[in-house]
Design a protein around this motif. Structure first.
Motif, PDB file in Angstrom:
ATOM      1  N   PHE A 178      -7.346  -8.054   0.419  1.00 18.58           N
ATOM      2  CA  PHE A 178      -6.686  -8.828   1.065  1.00 18.58           C
ATOM      3  C   PHE A 178      -5.526  -9.793   0.614  1.00 18.58           C
ATOM      4  N   TYR A 179      -5.191  -9.491  -0.648  1.00 20.23           N
ATOM      5  CA  TYR A 179      -4.429 -10.247  -1.472  1.00 20.23           C
ATOM      6  C   TYR A 179      -3.429  -9.449  -2.135  1.00 20.23           C
ATOM      7  N   ALA A 180      -3.596  -8.117  -2.137  1.00 20.29           N
ATOM      8  CA  ALA A 180      -2.749  -7.251  -2.683  1.00 20.29           C
ATOM      9  C   ALA A 180      -2.688  -5.870  -1.870  1.00 20.29           C
ATOM     10  N   PRO A 181      -2.629  -5.989  -0.618  1.00 24.05           N
ATOM     11  CA  PRO A 181      -2.266  -4.919   0.276  1.00 24.05           C
ATOM     12  C   PRO A 181      -1.168  -3.798  -0.037  1.00 24.05           C
ATOM     13  N   ARG A 182      -1.056  -2.701   0.111  1.00 21.32           N
ATOM     14  CA  ARG A 182       0.108  -2.118  -0.080  1.00 21.32           C
ATOM     15  C   ARG A 182       0.545  -1.275   1.168  1.00 21.32           C
ATOM     16  N   ASN A 183      -0.240  -1.466   2.307  1.00 26.23           N
ATOM     17  CA  ASN A 183       0.131  -0.972   3.656  1.00 26.23           C
ATOM     18  C   ASN A 183       1.437  -1.636   4.244  1.00 26.23           C
ATOM     19  N   THR A 184       2.371  -1.052   4.537  1.00 23.22           N
ATOM     20  CA  THR A 184       3.773  -1.626   5.345  1.00 23.22           C
ATOM     21  C   THR A 184       3.474  -1.478   6.734  1.00 23.22           C
ATOM     22  N   GLY A 185       2.484  -0.976   7.190  1.00 26.08           N
ATOM     23  CA  GLY A 185       2.241  -0.721   8.670  1.00 26.08           C
ATOM     24  C   GLY A 185       1.085  -1.413   9.023  1.00 26.08           C
ATOM     25  N   TRP A 186       0.736  -1.898  10.056  1.00 28.67           N
ATOM     26  CA  TRP A 186      -0.434  -2.835  10.529  1.00 28.67           C
ATOM     27  C   TRP A 186      -1.647  -2.029  10.508  1.00 28.67           C
ATOM     28  N   GLU A 187      -2.834  -2.592   9.667  1.00 30.65           N
ATOM     29  CA  GLU A 187      -3.988  -1.998   9.470  1.00 30.65           C
ATOM     30  C   GLU A 187      -4.926  -2.997   9.894  1.00 30.65           C
ATOM     31  N   LEU A 188      -6.364  -2.456  10.233  1.00 31.02           N
ATOM     32  CA  LEU A 188      -7.382  -3.392  10.360  1.00 31.02           C
ATOM     33  C   LEU A 188      -8.215  -3.650   9.191  1.00 31.02           C
ATOM     34  N   VAL A 189      -8.649  -4.810   8.934  1.00 29.08           N
ATOM     35  CA  VAL A 189      -9.546  -5.255   7.927  1.00 29.08           C
ATOM     36  C   VAL A 189     -10.768  -6.219   8.168  1.00 29.08           C
ATOM     37  N   GLU A 190     -11.503  -6.155   7.520  1.00 23.98           N
ATOM     38  CA  GLU A 190     -12.582  -7.140   7.753  1.00 23.98           C
ATOM     39  C   GLU A 190     -12.516  -8.296   6.763  1.00 23.98           C
ATOM     40  N   VAL A 191     -12.200  -9.256   7.124  1.00 28.91           N
ATOM     41  CA  VAL A 191     -11.826 -10.447   6.076  1.00 28.91           C
ATOM     42  C   VAL A 191     -13.320 -11.499   5.710  1.00 28.91           C
ATOM     43  N   PRO A 192     -13.697 -11.510   4.576  1.00 24.46           N
ATOM     44  CA  PRO A 192     -14.881 -12.385   4.434  1.00 24.46           C
ATOM     45  C   PRO A 192     -14.671 -13.774   4.577  1.00 24.46           C
ATOM     46  N   PRO A 193     -15.720 -14.580   4.697  1.00 20.75           N
ATOM     47  CA  PRO A 193     -15.548 -16.234   4.801  1.00 20.75           C
ATOM     48  C   PRO A 193     -14.890 -16.542   3.320  1.00 20.75           C
ATOM     49  N   GLN A 194     -14.078 -17.514   3.634  1.00 26.91           N
ATOM     50  CA  GLN A 194     -13.598 -18.202   2.505  1.00 26.91           C
ATOM     51  C   GLN A 194     -13.638 -19.705   2.382  1.00 26.91           C
ATOM     52  N   GLN A 195     -13.341 -20.425   1.381  1.00 30.32           N
ATOM     53  CA  GLN A 195     -12.979 -21.981   1.440  1.00 30.32           C
ATOM     54  C   GLN A 195     -11.952 -22.118   0.812  1.00 30.32           C
ATOM     55  N   PHE A 196     -11.028 -23.197   1.337  1.00 31.82           N
ATOM     56  CA  PHE A 196      -9.852 -23.636   1.011  1.00 31.82           C
ATOM     57  C   PHE A 196      -9.748 -25.193   1.080  1.00 31.82           C
ATOM     58  N   LEU A 197      -8.509 -25.559   0.278  1.00 26.81           N
ATOM     59  CA  LEU A 197      -8.023 -26.792   0.576  1.00 26.81           C
ATOM     60  C   LEU A 197      -6.969 -26.558   1.477  1.00 26.81           C
ATOM     61  N   ALA A 198      -6.938 -27.733   2.346  1.00 24.57           N
ATOM     62  CA  ALA A 198      -5.891 -27.450   3.684  1.00 24.57           C
ATOM     63  C   ALA A 198      -5.531 -28.893   3.890  1.00 24.57           C
ATOM     64  N   VAL A 199      -3.918 -28.773   4.524  1.00 23.15           N
ATOM     65  CA  VAL A 199      -3.681 -29.940   4.945  1.00 23.15           C
ATOM     66  C   VAL A 199      -2.538 -29.464   6.273  1.00 23.15           C
ATOM     67  N   ASP A 200      -2.482 -29.986   7.296  1.00 26.32           N
ATOM     68  CA  ASP A 200      -1.873 -29.850   8.556  1.00 26.32           C
ATOM     69  C   ASP A 200      -0.483 -30.362   8.643  1.00 26.32           C
ATOM     70  N   GLY A 201       0.320 -29.972   9.539  1.00 24.72           N
ATOM     71  CA  GLY A 201       1.610 -30.362   9.933  1.00 24.72           C
ATOM     72  C   GLY A 201       2.303 -29.635  11.052  1.00 24.72           C
ATOM     73  N   HIS A 202       3.492 -30.167  11.405  1.00 24.75           N
ATOM     74  CA  HIS A 202       4.413 -29.491  12.355  1.00 24.75           C
ATOM     75  C   HIS A 202       5.916 -29.573  11.989  1.00 24.75           C
ATOM     76  N   GLY A 203       6.458 -28.635  12.304  1.00 24.89           N
ATOM     77  CA  GLY A 203       8.026 -28.448  12.087  1.00 24.89           C
ATOM     78  C   GLY A 203       8.459 -27.277  11.289  1.00 24.89           C
ATOM     79  N   ASP A 204       9.752 -27.200  11.086  1.00 20.08           N
ATOM     80  CA  ASP A 204      10.340 -26.225  10.358  1.00 20.08           C
ATOM     81  C   ASP A 204       9.902 -26.429   8.743  1.00 20.08           C
TER      82      ASP A 204
END
Length: 209
Positions: free
Chosen positions: A16-42
Motif C-alpha cells: 500500500f506504500y510502495a506499489p509498482r503498478n502504474t495501471g489501476w488495480e484492486l487492493v484490500e487496505v487494512p485498518p490504520q490509525q493516523f494523525l489528522a487535520v482538516d481544511g479547505h482550499g488550494d
C-alpha cells in the motif's frame, strides 16, 4: 548486541506504500490509525494547508521521540497522506483546487494510543506555539477494497489518471466510488524534480448498485 529494527509503515505495509503498478488495480487496505487535520482550499496557496502540515509533523515527531524514550519502541515517521473531496468530483480532474476539501494524515504504529497522541499534542503546542496543533486529532480509517495506482510525475498530471478511473475503470469493473480520494506522497518533493515525484493514488470502491 541486538539491533532493533525501527518500524517503518512503508516496509510493513509495502503493498500500500510502495506499489509498482502504474495501471489501476484492486487492493484490500487494512485498518490504520493516523494523525489528522482538516481544511479547505488550494494546497499550493492556502496558509491553512501549510500550517496544518507543519502541525502534523510537529506532533508526529513528538510522538516518535516519546515512544522511543518511554516505550523503547522507535519508528520512522510515515509519509504525508491526504484525503481529498468535493461536492463535485470533476474538480479533481479539472484541477480546480480552490474547491477541494482535505484531511491531511500521517500514519501511526498500532501501539500508539489516543492518550499518547493527546499528551504529544499538548507537548508540541507548548514547545512550538502553533495554534493549528490544537486541531490535530486521532483518526482511524478502514478503506477496505480500493482501486490503487502509482503515479509518477507532477501532481497536476494526475488528471488523466483520475479521468480513466472515473470514466472507464469503475464502469468496466462494476464498481462505484465509496469514500474520499486518497493520496500518499512518497519521498521528498523538495529534493526531487517533479518528473520523478511518486504518489500513490487510492480510491475506496464498492460494487455498483
Amino acid at each position: 548486541m541486538t539491533t532493533v529494527t525501527r518500524y517503518d509503515v512503508k516496509r510493513e505495509l509495502k503493498r500500500f506504500y510502495a506499489p509498482r503498478n502504474t495501471g489501476w488495480e484492486l487492493v484490500e487496505v487494512p485498518p490504520q490509525q493516523f494523525l489528522a487535520v482538516d481544511g479547505h482550499g488550494d494546497p499550493n496557496t492556502s496558509a491553512d494547508y501549510a500550517r496544518a502540515v507543519e502541525a502534523l509533523y510537529s506532533v508526529a515527531y513528538t510522538i516518535k521521540f516519546t515512544s522511543k524514550r518511554e516505550l523503547d519502541r522507535d519508528f520512522v515517521v510515515g509519509p504525508l497522506e491526504g484525503l481529498w473531496w468535493s461536492d463535485r468530483p470533476e474538480v479533481f480532474v479539472a484541477r480546480q483546487k480552490d474547491a477541494w476539501s482535505w484531511r491531511m494524515l500521517i500514519s501511526q504504529p498500532d501501539w500508539i494510543t489516543a492518550d499518547l497522541i493527546d499528551a504529544a499534542r499538548a507537548a508540541a503546542l507548548a514547545k512550538k506555539k502553533l495554534p493549528t496543533i490544537e486541531d490535530v486529532r486521532h483518526e482511524t480509517l478502514h478503506e477496505g477494497t480500493c482501486a490503487q495506482v502509482l503515479h509518477v510525475g507532477p501532481y497536476d498530471d494526475e488528471g488523466p489518471v483520475l479521468a480513466e478511473l472515473h470514466d472507464t475503470y469503475l464502469a468496466a469493473n462494476g464498481l462505484r466510488m465509496a469514500g474520499h480520494h486518497h493520496e500518499i506522497y512518497l519521498g521528498d518533493h523538495r529534493r526531487t524534480e517533479p518528473a520523478k515525484w511518486r504518489t500513490v493514488l487510492r480510491q475506496p470502491v464498492r460494487p455498483a448498485d
